[in-house]
Design a protein around this motif. Structure first.
Motif, PDB file in Angstrom:
ATOM      1  N   GLU A  91      44.745  43.047  47.953  1.00 27.40           N
ATOM      2  CA  GLU A  91      44.055  41.356  46.238  1.00 27.40           C
ATOM      3  C   GLU A  91      44.448  42.638  45.367  1.00 27.40           C
ATOM      4  O   GLU A  91      44.717  42.209  43.980  1.00 27.40           O
ATOM      5  N   MET A  92      43.880  43.038  45.227  1.00 29.50           N
ATOM      6  CA  MET A  92      44.520  44.696  44.561  1.00 29.50           C
ATOM      7  C   MET A  92      45.807  44.284  43.340  1.00 29.50           C
ATOM      8  O   MET A  92      45.823  44.319  42.726  1.00 29.50           O
ATOM      9  N   LEU A  93      46.906  44.129  43.923  1.00 27.23           N
ATOM     10  CA  LEU A  93      48.514  44.586  43.855  1.00 27.23           C
ATOM     11  C   LEU A  93      48.973  43.158  43.120  1.00 27.23           C
ATOM     12  O   LEU A  93      49.254  42.863  42.501  1.00 27.23           O
ATOM     13  N   ARG A  94      48.126  42.660  44.357  1.00 27.57           N
ATOM     14  CA  ARG A  94      48.626  40.855  43.625  1.00 27.57           C
ATOM     15  C   ARG A  94      47.895  40.314  42.455  1.00 27.57           C
ATOM     16  O   ARG A  94      48.933  39.550  41.415  1.00 27.57           O
ATOM     17  N   ALA A  95      46.626  41.049  42.446  1.00 25.44           N
ATOM     18  CA  ALA A  95      46.357  40.382  41.092  1.00 25.44           C
ATOM     19  C   ALA A  95      46.909  41.235  39.725  1.00 25.44           C
ATOM     20  O   ALA A  95      46.641  40.626  38.485  1.00 25.44           O
ATOM     21  N   ASN A  96      46.535  42.514  39.956  1.00 28.42           N
ATOM     22  CA  ASN A  96      47.089  43.469  38.880  1.00 28.42           C
ATOM     23  C   ASN A  96      48.188  44.640  39.924  1.00 28.42           C
ATOM     24  O   ASN A  96      47.876  45.587  39.961  1.00 28.42           O
ATOM     25  N   MET A 130      32.404  42.283  43.131  1.00 26.31           N
ATOM     26  CA  MET A 130      31.503  41.366  43.560  1.00 26.31           C
ATOM     27  C   MET A 130      30.728  41.314  42.516  1.00 26.31           C
ATOM     28  O   MET A 130      31.223  39.763  42.271  1.00 26.31           O
ATOM     29  N   GLN A 131      30.683  41.827  40.733  1.00 32.77           N
ATOM     30  CA  GLN A 131      30.016  41.181  39.830  1.00 32.77           C
ATOM     31  C   GLN A 131      30.962  41.113  38.927  1.00 32.77           C
ATOM     32  O   GLN A 131      30.576  40.793  38.144  1.00 32.77           O
ATOM     33  N   LEU A 132      32.661  41.767  38.882  1.00 29.25           N
ATOM     34  CA  LEU A 132      33.257  41.864  37.846  1.00 29.25           C
ATOM     35  C   LEU A 132      34.461  41.054  38.455  1.00 29.25           C
ATOM     36  O   LEU A 132      34.782  40.485  39.285  1.00 29.25           O
ATOM     37  N   SER A 133      35.373  40.431  37.609  1.00 28.30           N
ATOM     38  CA  SER A 133      36.862  39.315  37.696  1.00 28.30           C
ATOM     39  C   SER A 133      37.645  40.363  37.295  1.00 28.30           C
ATOM     40  O   SER A 133      38.064  40.964  36.117  1.00 28.30           O
ATOM     41  N   GLY A 134      40.027  40.018  37.102  1.00 28.21           N
ATOM     42  CA  GLY A 134      40.249  40.931  36.223  1.00 28.21           C
ATOM     43  C   GLY A 134      40.531  42.324  36.539  1.00 28.21           C
ATOM     44  O   GLY A 134      40.462  42.579  37.817  1.00 28.21           O
ATOM     45  N   ALA A 155      37.636  48.120  40.779  1.00 31.65           N
ATOM     46  CA  ALA A 155      36.470  47.918  42.004  1.00 31.65           C
ATOM     47  C   ALA A 155      37.370  48.270  43.335  1.00 31.65           C
ATOM     48  O   ALA A 155      37.348  48.602  44.739  1.00 31.65           O
ATOM     49  N   LEU A 156      38.527  47.206  43.536  1.00 31.20           N
ATOM     50  CA  LEU A 156      38.918  47.303  45.214  1.00 31.20           C
ATOM     51  C   LEU A 156      40.016  48.384  45.167  1.00 31.20           C
ATOM     52  O   LEU A 156      40.045  48.398  46.372  1.00 31.20           O
ATOM     53  N   ALA A 157      40.593  49.049  44.597  1.00 24.06           N
ATOM     54  CA  ALA A 157      41.584  50.143  44.974  1.00 24.06           C
ATOM     55  C   ALA A 157      40.538  51.189  45.223  1.00 24.06           C
ATOM     56  O   ALA A 157      40.956  51.623  46.338  1.00 24.06           O
TER      57      ALA A 157
END
Length: 174
Positions: free
Chosen positions: A145-150, A97-101, A107-109
């Protein structure tokens, strides 16, 4: 006694006094002390001493300042490795919730992995209801979400494979 021996003995005596003044769990607030305690936590995590790592990271979080998200993520990872899945998921969710990118994706992983493992524990203990299904779905969403973004963060395909496991478990175990 020559000067070199005296100097070495004096230095050893000062070091002994400094160490004698330390208590277990009493972490220095100095920059050098913070760094030394971070290294203890990091080495403990890397060496599989997860309980020690979580104790040190937990203590460091109280004075982490701008390093708080990074330390909290490492703390979450140590909790995950220690088998404290719910707490690991909560800590990782806070970081997400604090970070992006890439930081958010990392963190999502951890969050997705911790939630999945918590759901697996629930299934093994006979808790196959709505709450467990919700936990698995949350894990799946975090990992997707983690896989889509990075996607580069899943170089070995472990997270993608975990999503497949979750899908199978949602169909068969719940």
């Amino acid at each position: 006694m020559n000067r070199a021996v005296f100097g070495r003995n004096a230095a050893m005596a000062l070091l002994a006094l400094a160490l004698a003044g330390c208590k277990a769990g009493d972490f220095s607030t100095s920059r050098a002390g913070f760094k030394a305690n971070y290294l203890v936590a990091r080495v403990a995590l890397e060496n599989g001493q997860y309980s020690k790592a979580t104790r040190h990271y937990g203590s460091l979080l109280r004075k982490a300042g701008p390093l708080e998200p990074r330390l909290r993520l490492e703390f979450a990872h140590a909790l995950l490795r220690e088998g404290k899945y719910r707490k690991a998921a909560d800590e990782a969710r806070t970081v997400a919730m604090q970070l992006s990118g890439a930081g958010r994706s990392a963190a999502l992983a951890v969050q997705g992995t911790a939630e999945h493992e918590a759901a697996r524990v629930a299934v093994r203990t006979g808790k196959t209801g709505l709450a467990t299904a919700k936990l698995m779905k949350s894990a799946k969403a975090a990992l997707e979400e983690m896989l889509r973004a990075n996607p580069e963060l899943d170089a070995t395909g472990g997270m993608a494979a975990r999503i497949g496991q979750i899908e199978t478990e949602l169909r068969t175990a719940l």
